[in-house]
Design a protein around this motif. Sequence first.
Motif, PDB file in Angstrom:
ATOM      1  N   ARG A   1      30.930  27.612  19.806  1.00 56.65           N
ATOM      2  CA  ARG A   1      29.752  28.226  19.187  1.00 56.65           C
ATOM      3  C   ARG A   1      28.696  28.556  20.245  1.00 56.65           C
ATOM      4  NH1 ARG A   1      27.301  24.845  14.393  1.00 56.65           N
ATOM      5  NH2 ARG A   1      29.418  25.275  13.643  1.00 56.65           N
TER       6      ARG A   1
ATOM      7  N   GLU B   1      29.856  31.584  22.196  1.00 56.26           N
ATOM      8  CA  GLU B   1      29.646  32.811  21.411  1.00 56.26           C
ATOM      9  C   GLU B   1      28.187  33.247  21.463  1.00 56.26           C
ATOM     10  OE1 GLU B   1      32.857  32.984  17.797  1.00 56.26           O
ATOM     11  OE2 GLU B   1      31.316  31.459  17.665  1.00 56.26           O
ATOM     12  N   GLN B   2      27.272  32.270  21.335  1.00 58.48           N
ATOM     13  CA  GLN B   2      25.847  32.598  21.363  1.00 58.48           C
ATOM     14  C   GLN B   2      25.439  33.104  22.742  1.00 58.48           C
ATOM     15  OE1 GLN B   2      23.717  32.695  18.717  1.00 58.48           O
ATOM     16  NE2 GLN B   2      22.396  33.704  20.219  1.00 58.48           N
ATOM     17  N   GLU B   3      26.013  32.520  23.784  1.00 57.08           N
ATOM     18  CA  GLU B   3      25.701  32.976  25.142  1.00 57.08           C
ATOM     19  C   GLU B   3      26.157  34.422  25.349  1.00 57.08           C
ATOM     20  OE1 GLU B   3      25.867  28.697  27.544  1.00 57.08           O
ATOM     21  OE2 GLU B   3      27.648  29.962  27.393  1.00 57.08           O
TER      22      GLU B   3
ATOM     23  N   ALA C   1      26.406  36.631  22.909  1.00 55.55           N
ATOM     24  CA  ALA C   1      25.468  37.428  22.112  1.00 55.55           C
ATOM     25  C   ALA C   1      24.153  37.625  22.865  1.00 55.55           C
ATOM     26  CB  ALA C   1      25.221  36.755  20.757  1.00 55.55           C
ATOM     27  N   ASP C   2      23.670  36.553  23.518  1.00 55.60           N
ATOM     28  CA  ASP C   2      22.434  36.662  24.301  1.00 55.60           C
ATOM     29  C   ASP C   2      22.606  37.656  25.451  1.00 55.60           C
ATOM     30  OD1 ASP C   2      21.297  34.796  22.638  1.00 55.60           O
ATOM     31  OD2 ASP C   2      21.615  33.098  24.007  1.00 55.60           O
TER      32      ASP C   2
END
Length: 230
Positions: free
Chosen positions: A29, A32-34, A36-37
């Motif tokens: 997770r 994935e956020q990294e 997206a960032d």
Amino acid sequence: MSILKKLFTAVRGGAREAGEAIVDANGIRIFEQEIADAQNALHGAKKSLTEVMAKEMQTKRKISAVDASIAEHEAYAGQALEKGNEALALEIAEKIGDFEAEKAENEQVLSGFSNHIVALKQQVKDAEKSIKENQRQLTMVKTTESVQQATMAVNSTLNTNSSSMTSARQSLERIKQRQQDRNDQLGAAKQLESDVNGDDLKAKMAEAGIGDTSPKSADILARIKAKQNS
């Protein structure tokens, strides 16, 4: 005092371990956020790049406009000289000098924009390549994670139900044994019935040609031939 310090250190160590455990448990997770960032940052970088490119275009237009003004005033200065008005021609020349200074300034600004654009384009290209590679890696680690979790679930189920599996196999063996016992009982009952009815004895006597035996086909055929020859 040293004991309190050690306790504080232990608490900090426990907090660090707990933090690492949370990070490990949510690794995918977080990854994935990294990504997206990084995509959001890339979007912002592209927007900034377009703004710089727009300013580069504006500066080029300014230089073109100054070039046009220089050419126009050079023509004016020539006309003034043709009419013998050298003072006016000199004044026009001074104006041309201002235009050339403005052009030089704009060319310096344009050079800065152009160099910045080249650097930004390369950074955007590198960022896009990195994001695509991370996305491929994300797909791989998510697939690996799913397979590993499924394998662990299967192993856990097998380990949990090992006694049940053993019991099931034992039940199967008991069923097979019971069916075999039933077959043996049926065979024994059939054998007993034959013994009681004398079927076995009759079969032995018929085989030996004793008792009430039916004429064989060969004997019947021999009898018919004998009648024909008599």
